[in-house]
Write a protein that holds these residues in place. Structure first.
Motif, mmCIF file in Angstrom:
data_model
loop_
_atom_site.group_PDB
_atom_site.id
_atom_site.type_symbol
_atom_site.label_atom_id
_atom_site.label_comp_id
_atom_site.label_asym_id
_atom_site.label_seq_id
_atom_site.Cartn_x
_atom_site.Cartn_y
_atom_site.Cartn_z
ATOM 1 N N ILE A 61 0.840 -1.207 0.000
ATOM 2 C CA ILE A 61 0.000 0.000 0.000
ATOM 3 C C ILE A 61 0.875 1.257 0.000
ATOM 4 C CG2 ILE A 61 -1.632 1.347 1.375
ATOM 5 C CD1 ILE A 61 -3.007 -1.218 2.175
ATOM 6 N N SER A 62 1.936 1.260 0.798
ATOM 7 C CA SER A 62 2.810 2.444 0.818
ATOM 8 C C SER A 62 3.457 2.673 -0.550
ATOM 9 C CB SER A 62 3.901 2.286 1.888
ATOM 10 O OG SER A 62 3.405 2.600 3.168
ATOM 11 N N LEU A 63 3.897 1.590 -1.211
ATOM 12 C CA LEU A 63 4.498 1.740 -2.546
ATOM 13 C C LEU A 63 3.500 2.363 -3.514
ATOM 14 C CD1 LEU A 63 6.425 -1.650 -2.807
ATOM 15 C CD2 LEU A 63 7.447 0.629 -2.618
ATOM 16 N N PHE A 64 2.242 1.935 -3.429
ATOM 17 C CA PHE A 64 1.182 2.493 -4.280
ATOM 18 C C PHE A 64 1.049 4.003 -4.064
ATOM 19 C CE2 PHE A 64 -3.335 3.735 -4.438
ATOM 20 C CZ PHE A 64 -3.633 3.479 -5.768
ATOM 21 N N TRP A 65 1.017 4.404 -2.803
ATOM 22 C CA TRP A 65 0.818 5.833 -2.511
ATOM 23 C C TRP A 65 2.076 6.664 -2.763
ATOM 24 C CZ3 TRP A 65 -3.857 7.286 -2.655
ATOM 25 C CH2 TRP A 65 -4.892 6.555 -2.061
ATOM 26 N N PHE A 66 3.253 6.097 -2.475
ATOM 27 C CA PHE A 66 4.484 6.848 -2.758
ATOM 28 C C PHE A 66 4.506 7.274 -4.230
ATOM 29 C CE2 PHE A 66 7.095 4.958 0.933
ATOM 30 C CZ PHE A 66 7.086 6.157 1.632
ATOM 31 N N GLU A 67 4.149 6.349 -5.118
ATOM 32 C CA GLU A 67 4.149 6.664 -6.551
ATOM 33 C C GLU A 67 3.061 7.687 -6.881
ATOM 34 O OE1 GLU A 67 6.407 5.809 -8.613
ATOM 35 O OE2 GLU A 67 5.452 6.839 -10.315
ATOM 36 N N ARG A 72 16.465 6.155 1.278
ATOM 37 C CA ARG A 72 17.509 7.137 1.557
ATOM 38 C C ARG A 72 17.473 7.514 3.044
ATOM 39 N NH1 ARG A 72 16.594 12.100 -2.190
ATOM 40 N NH2 ARG A 72 14.383 11.529 -2.051
ATOM 41 N N LYS A 73 18.637 7.860 3.560
ATOM 42 C CA LYS A 73 18.708 8.310 4.951
ATOM 43 C C LYS A 73 18.221 9.755 5.049
ATOM 44 C CE LYS A 73 22.503 5.354 6.532
ATOM 45 N NZ LYS A 73 23.912 5.308 6.990
ATOM 46 N N ALA A 74 17.251 9.975 5.905
ATOM 47 C CA ALA A 74 16.713 11.325 6.097
ATOM 48 C C ALA A 74 16.717 11.657 7.581
ATOM 49 C CB ALA A 74 15.292 11.408 5.540
ATOM 50 N N GLU A 75 16.720 12.944 7.875
ATOM 51 C CA GLU A 75 16.586 13.403 9.257
ATOM 52 C C GLU A 75 15.098 13.640 9.526
ATOM 53 O OE1 GLU A 75 17.620 14.246 13.021
ATOM 54 O OE2 GLU A 75 19.031 13.655 11.440
ATOM 55 N N PRO A 76 14.434 12.758 10.309
ATOM 56 C CA PRO A 76 12.979 12.888 10.502
ATOM 57 C C PRO A 76 12.617 14.156 11.268
ATOM 58 C CG PRO A 76 13.788 10.728 11.208
ATOM 59 C CD PRO A 76 14.993 11.598 11.021
ATOM 60 N N GLU A 127 4.737 11.280 7.994
ATOM 61 C CA GLU A 127 6.026 11.673 8.543
ATOM 62 C C GLU A 127 6.868 12.251 7.424
ATOM 63 O OE1 GLU A 127 8.125 9.285 11.339
ATOM 64 O OE2 GLU A 127 6.354 8.085 11.802
ATOM 65 N N PHE A 128 7.584 13.299 7.744
ATOM 66 C CA PHE A 128 8.465 13.963 6.785
ATOM 67 C C PHE A 128 9.891 13.959 7.319
ATOM 68 C CE2 PHE A 128 4.264 15.780 6.107
ATOM 69 C CZ PHE A 128 4.143 15.779 4.729
ATOM 70 N N GLY A 129 10.841 14.046 6.366
ATOM 71 C CA GLY A 129 12.236 14.120 6.743
ATOM 72 C C GLY A 129 12.996 15.050 5.817
ATOM 73 N N LEU A 130 14.218 15.334 6.185
ATOM 74 C CA LEU A 130 15.062 16.245 5.392
ATOM 75 C C LEU A 130 16.307 15.509 4.920
ATOM 76 C CD1 LEU A 130 14.879 19.403 7.679
ATOM 77 C CD2 LEU A 130 13.903 19.217 5.368
ATOM 78 N N ILE A 131 16.649 15.690 3.637
ATOM 79 C CA ILE A 131 17.927 15.228 3.094
ATOM 80 C C ILE A 131 18.584 16.415 2.413
ATOM 81 C CG2 ILE A 131 19.089 13.685 1.474
ATOM 82 C CD1 ILE A 131 16.843 11.704 1.806
ATOM 83 N N ASP A 132 19.707 16.891 2.954
ATOM 84 C CA ASP A 132 20.400 18.061 2.394
ATOM 85 C C ASP A 132 19.435 19.229 2.199
ATOM 86 O OD1 ASP A 132 22.755 16.584 2.310
ATOM 87 O OD2 ASP A 132 22.338 15.848 0.291
ATOM 88 N N GLU A 187 16.303 19.142 1.598
ATOM 89 C CA GLU A 187 15.114 18.817 0.795
ATOM 90 C C GLU A 187 14.093 18.097 1.677
ATOM 91 O OE1 GLU A 187 13.724 15.977 -2.980
ATOM 92 O OE2 GLU A 187 15.714 15.773 -2.090
ATOM 93 N N LEU A 188 12.857 18.587 1.683
ATOM 94 C CA LEU A 188 11.788 17.955 2.452
ATOM 95 C C LEU A 188 11.197 16.805 1.649
ATOM 96 C CD1 LEU A 188 10.108 18.260 5.114
ATOM 97 C CD2 LEU A 188 8.443 19.526 3.729
ATOM 98 N N ILE A 189 11.129 15.624 2.259
ATOM 99 C CA ILE A 189 10.582 14.452 1.571
ATOM 100 C C ILE A 189 9.621 13.709 2.497
ATOM 101 C CG2 ILE A 189 12.595 14.139 0.078
ATOM 102 C CD1 ILE A 189 13.384 11.776 1.921
ATOM 103 N N LEU A 190 8.811 12.849 1.878
ATOM 104 C CA LEU A 190 7.887 11.987 2.602
ATOM 105 C C LEU A 190 8.621 10.702 2.980
ATOM 106 C CD1 LEU A 190 4.844 11.971 3.377
ATOM 107 C CD2 LEU A 190 4.384 10.968 1.119
ATOM 108 N N ILE A 191 8.464 10.264 4.233
ATOM 109 C CA ILE A 191 9.178 9.071 4.685
ATOM 110 C C ILE A 191 8.213 8.123 5.411
ATOM 111 C CG2 ILE A 191 11.350 10.323 4.926
ATOM 112 C CD1 ILE A 191 10.929 10.271 7.976
ATOM 113 N N ASP A 192 8.742 6.979 5.801
ATOM 114 C CA ASP A 192 8.036 5.997 6.632
ATOM 115 C C ASP A 192 6.968 5.269 5.814
ATOM 116 O OD1 ASP A 192 7.994 4.955 9.382
ATOM 117 O OD2 ASP A 192 5.926 5.656 9.362
ATOM 118 N N GLU A 193 5.691 5.442 6.122
ATOM 119 C CA GLU A 193 4.606 4.793 5.396
ATOM 120 C C GLU A 193 3.586 5.848 5.000
ATOM 121 O OE1 GLU A 193 2.145 2.191 7.801
ATOM 122 O OE2 GLU A 193 2.606 3.344 9.593
#
Length: 294
Positions: free
Chosen positions: A60-66, A103-107, A212-217, A219-225
C-alpha cells in the motif's frame, strides 16, 4: 496462512532500530526498512503477530508513494529484492514484498495528522472542549461526521512505548520552526485530499491519517509509510453512517476488541485470540485489494 515474521534476524547486517512495526538496517548510504508482522494498539506492541500484515503495509505504501510523487518526493530507492546489495541476498525470502531500501533522512520530530472526519481522540477532544488541537469546530457535530474542511492536528513523536501527544499548531512550530510547520501543514492536507479522493473512487473513506516527513540536504521528503491501515482510518463508503463508530478496514477492529476486554492500555498487552488475528489481516487485505486491485 503464511508464516508470520515477528522480527527479523539478519546477522550479516547492522540493525539500527526496531520500532513498533519496522526493523531498520544500516547499509551505508541507505537504510533497509523491513515491515514485520508486529501490530500495536494504543502505542503498545501486541504479543501476537498478524501474518502477512507487513507485506500489505509495504504494497500500500508503494502504491501511494508513486501516486504522491507529483506533490512531494519520498525516500524510496528500491523495493526490488533482486536489485538489493549482495549482503541482503541471504535474506531475500524474508525481504520479498515487505521491504524497501530508502535514503537516509533526518525525521522531523512531529507526526503530521490530518482529519477529514471526526473520530477517535479527535471526537473525545471535541466532546470535552469543542475543538481538536486548538482548532474550534462547529457545534452539533456527531461522531464520524465529515468536517467542513480537513484539519491539521499534529502530535509529538514519542519513543517506543510512550504515547504520542496531540499538540496545537503553535507547539508544532516550536518544534520544527514556523515556516516548516506551515509547509508540512499545507503538504499534509494536499496529500490527504488527493489520497482521500482516489480512495473514495474505490469505495473507501479515509477518515484521518498521519504522515512523517524528513530532510535530506535541506530537501523535504515523505518518509516511513503512507495512507496505510496502520496510519489511517479506512471506512467502507457504502456502509458509512455518521452518528457512531464505523466499520473499518484498519486497526480500529483490534482497538475495539481491546476495549471490549477492558485492557488498561498499558504493557503487557493481552494475547490475541485467533479470530481477532484472522479478521485483522482479512480487513487489511481487503483494503489492499480495493485500493490497488491486487
Amino acid at each position: 496462512m503464511e508464516p508470520a515474521l515477528m522480527e527479523t534476524d539478519f546477522p550479516d547486517l547492522k540493525l539500527v532500530k526496531r520500532g513498533k512495526v519496522r526493523d531498520m538496517y544500516d547499509l551505508g548510504d541507505t537504510l533497509l526498512m523491513v515491515m514485520s508482522d508486529r501490530i500495536s494498539a494504543f502505542d503498545v506492541i501486541m504479543p501476537n503477530p498478524v501474518p502477512g500484515k507487513g507485506k500489505v503495509l509495504t504494497q500500500i505504501s508503494l502504491f501511494w508513494f508513486e501516486a504522491m510523487r507529483p506533490l512531494i518526493d519520498n525516500h524510496l530507492v528500491s523495493s526490488d529484492v533482486e536489485a538489493y546489495p549482495a549482503e541482503c541476498r541471504p535474506y531475500a525470502e524474508d525481504l520479498f514484498e515487505r521491504s524497501m531500501i530508502v535514503r537516509k533522512a533526518e525525521p522531523l520530530p512531529i507526526e503530521c495528522v490530518v482529519r477529514g472526519y471526526i473520530s477517535g481522540s479527535g471526537w473525545k477532544s471535541y466532546r470535552e472542549n469543542g475543538d481538536i488541537c486548538g482548532i474550534k469546530l462547529p457545534e452539533g457535530l456527531t461522531e464520524s461526521d465529515r468536517l467542513p474542511e480537513p484539519i491539521f492536528t499534529p502530535s509529538t513523536k514519542e519513543e517506543l512505548g510512550q504515547h504520542d501527544i496531540n499538540i496545537d499548531f503553535a507547539a508544532a512550530a516550536e518544534l520544527v520552526g514556523g515556516d516548516m510547520a506551515e509547509r508540512v501543514k499545507r503538504l499534509s492536507i494536499d496529500i490527504y485530499k488527493k489520497g482521500a479522493a482516489m480512495a473514495d473512487e474505490k469505495g473507501i473513506i479515509i477518515a484521518d491519517t498521519k504522515f512523517e516527513f524528513g530532510l535530506i540536504d535541506g530537501e523535504l521528503i515523505l518518509i516511513d509509510e503512507v495512507l496505510t491501515p496502520d496510519s489511517s482510518r479506512f471506512w467502507p463508503k457504502d456502509e458509512y453512517a455518521p452518528g457512531g463508530p464505523q466499520k473499518s478496514y484498519d486497526k480500529q477492529y483490534l482497538r475495539d476488541y481491546l476495549l471490549s476486554i477492558e485492557w488498561d492500555r498499558n504493557p503487557p498487552a493481552p494475547s490475541l485470540p485467533d479470530n481477532v488475528i484472522d479478521n485483522t489481516i482479512k480487513k487489511y487485505r481487503e483494503a489492499l485489494t480495493q485500493l490497488t486491485g491486487r
